[in-house]
Design a protein around this motif. Structure first.
Motif, PDB file in Angstrom:
ATOM      1  N   MET A   1    -103.928 -59.449  44.245  1.00 10.04           N
ATOM      2  CA  MET A   1    -104.328 -60.769  44.696  1.00 10.04           C
ATOM      3  C   MET A   1    -104.634 -60.740  46.183  1.00 10.04           C
ATOM      4  O   MET A   1    -105.751 -60.910  46.611  1.00 10.04           O
ATOM      5  CB  MET A   1    -103.211 -61.757  44.451  1.00 10.04           C
ATOM      6  CG  MET A   1    -102.873 -61.832  42.986  1.00 10.04           C
ATOM      7  SD  MET A   1    -101.399 -62.805  42.738  1.00 10.04           S
ATOM      8  CE  MET A   1    -100.565 -61.820  41.578  1.00 10.04           C
ATOM      9  N   ILE A   2    -103.604 -60.468  46.974  1.00  8.08           N
ATOM     10  CA  ILE A   2    -103.822 -60.444  48.403  1.00  8.08           C
ATOM     11  C   ILE A   2    -104.847 -59.398  48.766  1.00  8.08           C
ATOM     12  O   ILE A   2    -105.606 -59.552  49.696  1.00  8.08           O
ATOM     13  CB  ILE A   2    -102.485 -60.167  49.130  1.00  8.08           C
ATOM     14  CG1 ILE A   2    -101.712 -61.473  49.209  1.00  8.08           C
ATOM     15  CG2 ILE A   2    -102.716 -59.603  50.502  1.00  8.08           C
ATOM     16  CD1 ILE A   2    -100.520 -61.419  50.053  1.00  8.08           C
TER      17      ILE A   2
ATOM     18  N   ASP B   1     -94.814 -61.939  34.387  1.00  2.59           N
ATOM     19  CA  ASP B   1     -93.986 -63.054  33.917  1.00  2.59           C
ATOM     20  C   ASP B   1     -93.927 -63.005  32.402  1.00  2.59           C
ATOM     21  O   ASP B   1     -94.438 -63.872  31.715  1.00  2.59           O
ATOM     22  CB  ASP B   1     -94.569 -64.383  34.403  1.00  2.59           C
ATOM     23  CG  ASP B   1     -93.650 -65.563  34.065  1.00  2.59           C
ATOM     24  OD1 ASP B   1     -92.464 -65.311  33.767  1.00  2.59           O
ATOM     25  OD2 ASP B   1     -94.117 -66.708  34.081  1.00  2.59           O
TER      26      ASP B   1
ATOM     27  N   ALA C   1    -106.238 -58.555  41.424  1.00  3.58           N
ATOM     28  CA  ALA C   1    -107.164 -59.649  41.730  1.00  3.58           C
ATOM     29  C   ALA C   1    -107.408 -60.510  40.494  1.00  3.58           C
ATOM     30  O   ALA C   1    -107.381 -61.735  40.555  1.00  3.58           O
ATOM     31  CB  ALA C   1    -108.474 -59.091  42.250  1.00  3.58           C
ATOM     32  N   GLY C   2    -107.611 -59.866  39.351  1.00  7.06           N
ATOM     33  CA  GLY C   2    -107.952 -60.610  38.144  1.00  7.06           C
ATOM     34  C   GLY C   2    -106.740 -61.091  37.368  1.00  7.06           C
ATOM     35  O   GLY C   2    -106.843 -61.978  36.529  1.00  7.06           O
ATOM     36  N   GLY C   3    -105.574 -60.494  37.624  1.00 10.68           N
ATOM     37  CA  GLY C   3    -104.368 -60.898  36.910  1.00 10.68           C
ATOM     38  C   GLY C   3    -104.304 -60.359  35.493  1.00 10.68           C
ATOM     39  O   GLY C   3    -103.457 -60.773  34.708  1.00 10.68           O
TER      40      GLY C   3
ATOM     41  N   GLY D   1    -112.135 -60.190  47.711  1.00  7.93           N
ATOM     42  CA  GLY D   1    -112.407 -61.567  48.082  1.00  7.93           C
ATOM     43  C   GLY D   1    -111.503 -62.083  49.175  1.00  7.93           C
ATOM     44  O   GLY D   1    -111.952 -62.750  50.094  1.00  7.93           O
ATOM     45  N   THR D   2    -110.242 -61.750  49.077  1.00  8.72           N
ATOM     46  CA  THR D   2    -109.299 -62.306  50.046  1.00  8.72           C
ATOM     47  C   THR D   2    -109.492 -61.741  51.417  1.00  8.72           C
ATOM     48  O   THR D   2    -109.180 -62.384  52.400  1.00  8.72           O
ATOM     49  CB  THR D   2    -107.868 -61.949  49.674  1.00  8.72           C
ATOM     50  OG1 THR D   2    -107.891 -61.016  48.676  1.00  8.72           O
ATOM     51  CG2 THR D   2    -107.080 -63.146  49.384  1.00  8.72           C
TER      52      THR D   2
ATOM     53  N   SER E   1    -107.377 -58.280  46.995  1.00  6.81           N
ATOM     54  CA  SER E   1    -108.688 -58.315  46.385  1.00  6.81           C
ATOM     55  C   SER E   1    -109.743 -58.383  47.460  1.00  6.81           C
ATOM     56  O   SER E   1    -109.514 -58.907  48.543  1.00  6.81           O
ATOM     57  CB  SER E   1    -108.804 -59.540  45.501  1.00  6.81           C
ATOM     58  OG  SER E   1    -108.828 -60.672  46.300  1.00  6.81           O
TER      59      SER E   1
END
Lengths: 185, 434
Positions: free
Chosen positions: B1-2, B200, B235-237, B6-7, B4
């Motif tokens: 996520m962080i 999760d 990034a995509g999870g 994009g970020t 990616s």
């Protein structure tokens, strides 16, 4: 919806909603962290809605979470656990009677199968303990096979040190946790 | 996520290119105990947003620099000059005022907030020469301000040492969530901030390992009831199952090219080390034998693998030249040695060893020489993982019923806590540089 289903179903549906909400929240954070272009910011409510609709087909996530919780629980057994020495995987003399019972049961009940779980105490390294638990389960299986059980009726799984029966850091607890556990299926 | 692509759009603009000097070796990063660089971090100029950013940003940079033991941050009470917007136009800093309080370098910054976006300009000045050593402008979401500060800390370290910083790297680990009996994978910033949960599924999720581009995490999950290796696209999870072969499985390390994963797979109760192709379906045994072989860590040149084997009767660390038949035991101390982590430069292997009833962290050269105790504590120190600059190790400290993540320097001189907010924290893995 309320009129057509019983209370149990409503509870079930509620928990699905809760789960979807939880998953949605997780995804929301993710999406937010990738939206970095100026001017593309959207109010959080909007983002959340978008994500919830994305997770609607995720029945598998639901099933997975339920299966996940089940994995972490101690499963009831008809048979006693057998135990192992520290960092060892051989079957001990005092456990052979238990294994005889397990073998007799399987031979008397064609079609039954028993999952053998291998467990370790908390000492040492989690990765190594997965391998050690694996070896304990397999050594137990080999002994049962030597008593005439069909290998195919004895699936195995190692939990390493992840599922201690007694979480206490003591010799007595460790001895209890170094075990093979039998789950009738 | 962080991490990616994009970020990271914190778009980067080099400022005033002609006056930015190259990497001047002001500080020898390999001379511990040498002179520290006194540096000032005055409040940033903030327009349009939360005034707390004026101190939060330099605070992050100060925390980063303190970790290196190469800088002394001069307390702000001593500062004589206040930074104003004009300092980012033509007005020079009053360098005599900074030198008077002992500063040899000054970092100034200007923040402009619009909605949930921000632009930050940061500059590093040499107080003696009065020239700008580094200048960068970042823009991105306000909530990522720490990331921008970490990136500028990297610039500051580079300007003084010629060595790239690691302040924007992260640590992945497993821990018990607040509710539940399982374990999930988490990621946290090197400064112990920005904790986030990656998995999760409420089962056991263990042994996270970063891909070389830091975009993927390989890990073991029991979500279906048995341990399988999954690959999480951060990034995509999304997750994907990596290998079906075998029973128990745990990831060890990616190959340097990222096209395959060295992993422990167990077949018929016998755990061996395999190389699993991530582009195709090839699964090849790399280390075999009747014993338990686990925990592969591959050297940065991809030619050697360190691993654990109990072939001697107790678990010990071995090194193998991949593709050859020779395997050499390298751990000498202790009755129980596990968890090898190969240094990025390839010159050291860190591992855990049990000696005198206590687990501690050792390093050894890949030829088995020069074994040293580097980190021990009042408790067990286990699971070492090297930082991408090879100067630090993240590890787990376990005491009775309690565990936390800590970071220590490889020379044994420095350490600090990283995270202790959840139960059963363990298996830390340091991300590569991004």
């Amino acid at each position: 919806m309320k009129s057509s289903v019983g209370g149990k179903r409503v509870l079930g549906a509620l928990s699905v909603l809760l789960l979807l909400f939880a998953v949605g929240c997780g995804k929301k954070e993710m999406v937010k962290s990738t939206d970095s272009a100026p001017g593309m910011a959207s109010p959080s409510g909007e983002t959340q809605e978008q994500i919830v609709s994305e997770t609607l087909p995720s029945q598998t996530a639901m099933a997975e979470a339920e299966a996940g919780v089940a994995v972490t629980m101690e499963r009831p057994s008809e048979f006693s656990d057998i135990h192992f020495d520290y960092d060892k995987s051989f079957v001990r003399e005092d456990d052979k009677l238990t294994l005889r019972e397990v073998a007799d049961y399987l031979k008397a009940n064609p079609g039954a199968s028993i999952l053998i779980e291998g467990h370790c105490d908390e000492r040492g390294t989690a990765e190594y303990n997965i391998a050690l638990g694996e070896r304990r389960a397999e050594s137990t299986k080999s002994y049962l096979v030597s008593l005439g059980v069909t290998p195919g009726d004895l699936p195995t799984v190692s939990f390493g040190e992840e599922k201690p029966l007694d979480p206490g850091p003591s010799e007595a607890a460790w001895a209890k946790n170094r075990r093979a556990h039998f789950v009738l299926r | 996520m962080i991490r990616s692509a994009g970020t990271l759009i914190l778009s980067l603009l080099l400022l005033l290119v002609p006056s930015v000097s190259g990497a001047v070796l002001y500080i020898d990063i390999n001379a511990p105990g040498g002179k520290r660089m006194p540096i000032s971090l005055p409040d940033f100029v903030v327009t349009g947003g939360d005034a707390a950013l004026a101190r939060d940003l330099p605070g992050v940079i100060g925390g980063d620099l303190a970790m290196t033991s190469l800088f002394d941050v001069i307390p702000r009470q001593a500062y004589l000059e206040r930074i104003v917007p004009e300092h980012f136009l033509a007005r020079p800093l009053s360098f005599p005022d900074w030198k008077m309080i002992g500063a040899e370098a000054v970092v100034i910054g200007k923040v402009e907030v619009r909605g949930d976006q921000m632009a930050v300009e940061m500059r590093l000045y040499d107080a003696n020469l009065g020239n700008m050593m580094a200048g960068k402008k970042f823009s991105g979401p306000v909530r990522r301000f720490r990331k921008m500060a970490h990136e500028f800390s990297n610039e500051v370290l580079y300007a003084f040492t010629g060595v790239r910083g690691i302040f924007d790297t992260e640590i992945a680990f497993s821990a018990r969530p607040k509710k539940g009996r399982g374990k999930e994978i988490y990621v946290i910033g090197l400064d112990g901030r920005e904790l986030r949960q990656v998995t999760d599924n409420r089962s056991f999720n263990l042994f996270p390992r970063w891909s070389p581009d830091a975009k993927l995490l390989a890990y073991t999950s029991y979500r279906t009831g048995v341990p399988q290796i999954y690959m999480r696209d951060l990034a995509g999870g999304t997750d994907r199952l990596v290998v079906r072969h075998g029973n128990s499985k745990s990831p060890g390390s990616f190959s340097p090219s990222g096209d395959s994963l060295y992993a422990t797979l167990s077949v018929g109760g016998n755990s061996d080390i395999y190389r699993v192709s991530l582009t195709g379906s090839a699964v090849r045994k790399v280390v075999g034998g009747w014993g338990i072989e686990v925990s592969p860590s591959v050297s940065s040149d991809g030619k050697r693998v360190a691993f654990v084997s109990d072939r001697s009767g107790s678990p010990q660390i071995y090194v193998k030249d991949i593709g050859s038949s020779g395997e050499r035991r390298v751990s000498q101390a202790g009755s129980y040695s596990t968890s090898p982590s190969w240094s990025p430069a390839g010159d050291l292997i860190a591992f855990t060893s049990l000696e005198k009833g206590r687990y501690a962290i050792y390093t050894v050269r890949p030829d088995g020489s020069d074994q040293r105790l580097v980190i021990s504590d009042d408790g067990s120190c286990i699971d070492p993982s090297f930082s991408p600059d090879g100067r630090y190790l993240v590890y787990t400290l376990q005491k009775r019923g309690y565990s936390e993540l800590k970071i220590g320097s490889v020379d044994g001189q420095w350490r600090r806590g990283l995270f202790r907010g959840l139960q059963a924290v363990g298996s830390p893995s340091w991300s590569p540089r991004q």
